[in-house]
Design a protein around this motif. Structure first.
Motif, PDB file in Angstrom:
ATOM      1  N   ARG A  12      32.278  47.083  29.487  1.00 20.53           N
ATOM      2  CA  ARG A  12      33.004  45.832  29.735  1.00 20.53           C
ATOM      3  C   ARG A  12      32.477  45.126  30.979  1.00 20.53           C
ATOM      4  N   LEU A  54      29.455  43.269  30.067  1.00 21.31           N
ATOM      5  CA  LEU A  54      29.798  42.083  29.272  1.00 21.31           C
ATOM      6  C   LEU A  54      30.387  40.982  30.153  1.00 21.31           C
ATOM      7  N   ARG A  55      31.256  41.390  31.090  1.00 27.14           N
ATOM      8  CA  ARG A  55      31.836  40.403  32.017  1.00 27.14           C
ATOM      9  C   ARG A  55      30.737  39.748  32.846  1.00 27.14           C
ATOM     10  N   PHE A  86      26.145  28.431  41.996  1.00 22.63           N
ATOM     11  CA  PHE A  86      27.046  29.550  41.771  1.00 22.63           C
ATOM     12  C   PHE A  86      26.573  30.790  42.529  1.00 22.63           C
ATOM     13  N   ASN A 106      28.477  36.796  31.802  1.00 23.69           N
ATOM     14  CA  ASN A 106      28.814  35.379  31.998  1.00 23.69           C
ATOM     15  C   ASN A 106      27.808  34.651  32.883  1.00 23.69           C
ATOM     16  N   MET A 148      34.523  29.171  49.044  1.00 24.42           N
ATOM     17  CA  MET A 148      34.817  29.170  47.621  1.00 24.42           C
ATOM     18  C   MET A 148      35.035  30.598  47.155  1.00 24.42           C
ATOM     19  N   THR A 149      36.116  30.820  46.430  1.00 23.82           N
ATOM     20  CA  THR A 149      36.397  32.184  45.979  1.00 23.82           C
ATOM     21  C   THR A 149      36.656  32.213  44.487  1.00 23.82           C
ATOM     22  N   LEU A 150      36.422  33.362  43.900  1.00 24.51           N
ATOM     23  CA  LEU A 150      36.678  33.571  42.484  1.00 24.51           C
ATOM     24  C   LEU A 150      38.052  34.197  42.299  1.00 24.51           C
ATOM     25  N   ALA A 151      38.706  33.837  41.194  1.00 23.30           N
ATOM     26  CA  ALA A 151      39.967  34.497  40.855  1.00 23.30           C
ATOM     27  C   ALA A 151      39.713  35.947  40.441  1.00 23.30           C
ATOM     28  N   GLU A 152      38.555  36.182  39.844  1.00 31.71           N
ATOM     29  CA  GLU A 152      38.201  37.518  39.354  1.00 31.71           C
ATOM     30  C   GLU A 152      36.861  37.952  39.941  1.00 31.71           C
ATOM     31  N   PRO A 153      36.817  38.238  41.239  1.00 26.64           N
ATOM     32  CA  PRO A 153      35.520  38.522  41.864  1.00 26.64           C
ATOM     33  C   PRO A 153      34.864  39.798  41.358  1.00 26.64           C
ATOM     34  N   ARG A 154      35.625  40.672  40.688  1.00 24.82           N
ATOM     35  CA  ARG A 154      35.034  41.964  40.303  1.00 24.82           C
ATOM     36  C   ARG A 154      33.879  41.809  39.318  1.00 24.82           C
ATOM     37  N   PHE A 155      33.822  40.665  38.623  1.00 28.19           N
ATOM     38  CA  PHE A 155      32.723  40.531  37.659  1.00 28.19           C
ATOM     39  C   PHE A 155      31.378  40.397  38.374  1.00 28.19           C
TER      40      PHE A 155
END
Lengths: 418, 163
Positions: free
Chosen positions: A345, A348-349, A225, A352, A276-283
């Motif tokens: 937040r 917290l994100r 990851f 993960n 490979m990309t994340l749907a929510e890269p901001r985390f």
């Protein structure tokens, strides 16, 4: 430091002739070695993490904690200071404090209601003079001589440590200048705000957790990851620092762009997956907030503390060994007073990544289990930790190194007399 | 038909069927199907009862929308290293808490059993409660929020698959 010879004359505990590039299995699996570790390390000349001051902000606040396997209570006393004492009644040994945390005026053992003040002093013994002239404690019994076993306490930047030994050096000397600098980069003076805990049991020897964080070699290989999203790649700006004794370490890296990975490095990292990309890269964003060149540092503070600064997700990991083959990890995740709702937040994100279900964390837990399984099922072997022979022990410039693990065992053998 | 008792029964049956489908998707490790059971803006968190009761927000898994849930599913399938295992979800004691327009608040107890391949014993990996908000999207129920609050504070090694 004085080297005290170990109590073992038994040939069972012979270190391999090759030296520190080999670690025999008995280091991780033997119950007598474990018992000696409790005595010499956790109950010896070490500062053990027990709490954050933010968990006991007011007089009477307490939490249950541990020094090694030993249960203790950490309480804010009437004097405003933090006190640490064993969670074992002097009367009949009952582990009297059962709540994970709370606020109390005094501690009462529920069995016979012996009472202790917030500093661990014995205050009251019911029917001490007996009833109707009969029974009671001996006339010469003095409560002052029967307090709970108290530990010496020190706090640094809101972090509370305890020691059983009168000889443990001052905390800043204990860390050494380099590790202290990294410690203070994370605990930078802002007031801490606890965001919650994780607790989990790991079926492995407690030292494997230190070794995992003194082993930068695994980071790019196990943690697909991390590598995939360019959080850490071979060739990143990074460090693996050891203190002069070898007991503490700090692994650090600076976030870089995965696009800069050379083809040669990609080939070595089977984990690397292009595109490979994340749907929510901001985390995965890093909000700079520390005076440090490193976006990630993992500090292993001997013997029971890991300080995680994984970009903006911050956590304490406290090792509680429960035997040679298992330990408990208690995590205390935190932010700082003054964080706005979005920053909390974000922490917290980003959380993960770590913890018992973390994208990275769960892999480390599994790897440690696999190692212990291997030793239990194919016993009597040894580990090979030979990477980076130019640096026998200590700080190395290379991530493809096990010098910090060797340094830790040089120190461990000295403390254990083995 | 406007007997409120019948409507309540139908809703109850619908949510029970939803939870059975949810459990099946996870038990069969069809994680992309699991992702589709949430609304775009869904909140999904697994947190200990210890944190929940104290109002502390830290969760083992913390997703603020379906994108993050999708990333979790993607990472578990493509990047995560963990020993192979079977999980079995038991969901029961459904309670409908409130119905307001398109939103239904409900709760249900859950147990997840874990089997590792080299051990005959199925262990209780999690026992807890789902605190849910369902919302109807194009006629179908989806989860707008699922808080999995677990009682067994001490997690057995790692939580590899969602609950």
């Amino acid at each position: 430091m004085n080297v005290v010879p170990g109590p073992f004359s038994n040939s069972k505990y012979v270190w391999p002739a090759e030296g520190l590039t080999r670690i025999p299995d008995w280091v991780y699996t033997d119950p007598d070695i474990y018992a000696l570790e409790v005595e010499r390390i956790f109950h010896g000349r070490t500062w053990n993490y027990v709490a954050l001051e933010a968990e006991v902000p007011n007089v009477g606040d307490f939490i249950r904690s541990n020094v090694g396997p030993t249960p203790v209570v950490v309480a804010r006393g009437d004097d405003g200071a933090v006190h640490v004492f064993e969670n074992r009644c002097v009367h009949r040994a009952a582990e009297f404090c059962r709540e994970l945390s709370g606020t109390a005026k005094e501690f009462v053992c529920p069995y016979h209601q012996w009472t202790y003040d917030l500093q661990g002093n014995l205050q009251g013994v019911p029917f001490r003079r007996g009833v109707n002239g009969g029974g009671g404690m001996p006339a010469d019994f003095k409560t002052a001589n029967h307090g709970l076993t108290k530990l010496r306490v020190t706090t640094h930047r809101g972090v509370v440590f305890a020691t059983y030994s009168e000889e443990t050096e001052p905390f800043t000397d204990y860390l050494g200048a380099d590790v202290l600098r990294e410690f203070e980069a994370t605990f930078d003076g802002r007031k801490l705000q606890v965001l919650g805990h994780y607790r989990h049991s790991l079926p492995g020897n407690w030292k494997l957790y230190h070794e995992n964080l003194k082993d930068p070699y695994h980071a790019t290989l196990l943690h697909t990851f991390l590598v995939t999203f360019g959080l850490m790649v071979a060739g990143n700006k990074s460090m693996m620092l050891s203190d002069p004794s070898g007991r503490h370490g700090v692994m650090g890296s600076a976030k870089s762009d995965a696009a800069n990975v050379t083809d040669e490095n990609k080939k070595e990292m089977r984990a690397y997956k292009e595109g490979m990309t994340l749907a929510e890269p901001r985390f995965m964003d890093f909000v700079p907030e520390f005076d440090s060149p490193w976006s990630v540092t993992m500090a292993t503070i001997w013997p029971n503390l890991i300080v995680q600064r994984e970009m903006n997700t911050l956590g304490i990991r406290q090792i509680v060994p429960t035997g040679p083959n298992e330990f408990i990890m208690k995590w205390t995740m935190f932010g700082f007073e003054g964080d706005d709702a979005e920053m909390t937040r974000h922490r917290l994100r980003q959380g993960n990544l770590m913890g018992p279900a973390g994208f990275l964390g769960l892999e480390d837990n599994e790897a440690i289990k696999f190692v212990q399984d291997g030793m239990i099922r194919v016993p009597g072997g040894e580990h090979l930790v030979a990477l980076d022979p130019k640096v026998p022990t200590g700080t190395s410039d290379s991530l493809i190194s096990e010098a910090a693990i060797r340094g830790m065992y040089r120190y461990w053998r000295q403390e254990m007399g083995l | 038909m406007s007997d409120p008792r019948l409507e309540a029964l139908l809703l109850r049956a619908e949510i029970e069927a939803f939870n059975a489908d949810y459990a099946a998707a996870l038990d069969e490790q069809r994680l992309s199907d699991w992702v589709e059971m949430f609304t775009e803006d869904a909140f999904y968190v697994i947190l200990s009862k210890e944190n929940h009761d104290r109002g502390m927000p830290v969760g083992l898994i913390y997703c603020e929308n379906r994108g993050m849930i999708q990333d979790r599913a993607f990472a578990l399938k493509k990047t995560a290293m963990f020993a192979p295992r079977y999980m079995r979800h038991m969901i029961s004691n459904l309670q409908i808490v409130s119905v307001a327009g398109e939103e239904v608040r409900a709760r249900a107890n859950y147990i997840t059993l874990q089997v590792l391949f080299d051990n005959p014993v199925a262990t209780v990996h999690q026992v807890g409660i789902y605190l849910d908000v369902f919302r109807r999207v194009d006629g179908a129920l989806k989860l707008a929020e699922r808080r999995c609050v677990y009682d067994n504070l001490l997690v057995d090694n790692a939580l590899c698959l969602p609950v």
